[in-house]
Motif scaffolding. Structure first.
Motif, PDB file in Angstrom:
ATOM      1  N   GLY A  94       0.796  -1.227   0.000  1.00 28.80           N
ATOM      2  CA  GLY A  94       0.000   0.000   0.000  1.00 28.80           C
ATOM      3  C   GLY A  94       0.828   1.275   0.000  1.00 28.80           C
ATOM      4  O   GLY A  94       0.393   2.298   0.523  1.00 28.80           O
ATOM      5  N   MET A  95       2.007   1.238  -0.632  1.00 25.57           N
ATOM      6  CA  MET A  95       2.899   2.399  -0.601  1.00 25.57           C
ATOM      7  C   MET A  95       2.717   3.326  -1.800  1.00 25.57           C
ATOM      8  O   MET A  95       3.292   4.420  -1.826  1.00 25.57           O
ATOM      9  CB  MET A  95       4.360   1.928  -0.513  1.00 25.57           C
ATOM     10  CG  MET A  95       4.658   1.094   0.709  1.00 25.57           C
ATOM     11  SD  MET A  95       6.360   0.467   0.752  1.00 25.57           S
ATOM     12  CE  MET A  95       7.244   1.991   1.055  1.00 25.57           C
ATOM     13  N   GLY A  96       1.977   2.880  -2.803  1.00 25.37           N
ATOM     14  CA  GLY A  96       1.694   3.738  -3.946  1.00 25.37           C
ATOM     15  C   GLY A  96       2.934   4.188  -4.686  1.00 25.37           C
ATOM     16  O   GLY A  96       3.838   3.389  -4.973  1.00 25.37           O
ATOM     17  N   VAL A  97       3.001   5.507  -4.974  1.00 28.79           N
ATOM     18  CA  VAL A  97       4.117   6.065  -5.742  1.00 28.79           C
ATOM     19  C   VAL A  97       5.442   5.860  -5.015  1.00 28.79           C
ATOM     20  O   VAL A  97       6.468   5.584  -5.646  1.00 28.79           O
ATOM     21  CB  VAL A  97       3.879   7.565  -6.005  1.00 28.79           C
ATOM     22  CG1 VAL A  97       5.081   8.196  -6.676  1.00 28.79           C
ATOM     23  CG2 VAL A  97       2.644   7.762  -6.867  1.00 28.79           C
ATOM     24  N   THR A  98       5.431   5.970  -3.705  1.00 30.69           N
ATOM     25  CA  THR A  98       6.649   5.750  -2.918  1.00 30.69           C
ATOM     26  C   THR A  98       7.164   4.323  -3.113  1.00 30.69           C
ATOM     27  O   THR A  98       8.373   4.097  -3.207  1.00 30.69           O
ATOM     28  CB  THR A  98       6.379   5.999  -1.424  1.00 30.69           C
ATOM     29  OG1 THR A  98       5.919   7.339  -1.249  1.00 30.69           O
ATOM     30  CG2 THR A  98       7.636   5.786  -0.594  1.00 30.69           C
TER      31      THR A  98
END
Length: 213
Positions: free
Chosen positions: A104-108
């Motif tokens: 669930g870290m997305g772009v990171t």
């Protein structure tokens, strides 16, 4: 063998210095750098800033991989860099969904996956270069003499000028695209198109190195 060691170690020395200088510049002025592409108040800034800061850590391993790739091609070994590149890209492709969606870290997560792949590639190249006796750690941490360094800098200056010109053009186009649509949809489509063209070019180059049509 001595000449190969000198050339590769000098390239690594100069490359790492350039990468460190670039990383320091990004860490010290991330907002100013992003302003060259994103307009003030653009929604993408919230995602672009952490992504840029994480990717800045990859400058050094990326330069090491680039020198390693070039070194093996220079000694007419075109298969090894293709294998390393393939492994790093597959590693990145596997890690992307795990960090982006699973964690669930997305772009990171995307930035961390790319950074990890760059580190894996750099370490692999260093191990292989040392195994082939193409680098000497004693020479690697020694400031090269100007007489040996000058041909490398002069020879690479024209190529770097070309790369700088290309990057300035890409930045200008990206800024225009970002200005058209503040939601980021147009910018995302533009980035996907650029990435697709870049991957096709890389695949064509790898095939030509392997003698494939």
């Amino acid at each position: 063998e001595e000449g190969v060691q000198d050339s590769v170690c000098q390239a690594l020395f100069v490359g790492v210095l350039m990468a460190l200088a670039s990383s320091i510049m990004v860490f010290s002025k991330p907002n100013q750098i992003l302003s060259s592409v994103l307009l003030e108040g653009a929604p993408a800034l919230a995602y672009a800033r952490p992504y840029l800061l994480i990717r800045a850590f990859a400058f050094v391993p990326s330069l090491i991989s680039l020198v390693g790739f070039s070194a093996f091609r220079g000694v007419l070994d075109t298969v090894t860099p293709v294998k390393v590149s393939l492994f790093a890209n597959v590693f990145n492709a596997v890690l992307d969904p795990i960090l982006i969606f699973g964690a669930g870290m997305g772009v990171t997560g995307a930035a961390l996956a790319t950074l990890t792949a760059e580190l894996v590639s750099a370490v692999t190249y260093l191990v292989l270069l040392r195994k082939r006796n193409m680098i000497s750690f004693q020479k690697l941490f020694r400031f090269p003499a100007w007489a040996k360094l000058e041909p490398l800098i002069r020879g690479g200056a024209a190529l770097q000028l070309r790369n700088v010109a290309l990057n300035i053009t890409f930045l200008a186009v990206a800024r225009v695209v970002q200005g058209i649509d503040q939601s980021g949809v147009a910018a995302a489509a533009h980035a996907m198109a650029i990435q697709g063209m870049s991957r096709m070019k890389e695949d064509q180059e790898r095939c030509s190195l392997l003698g494939l049509s």
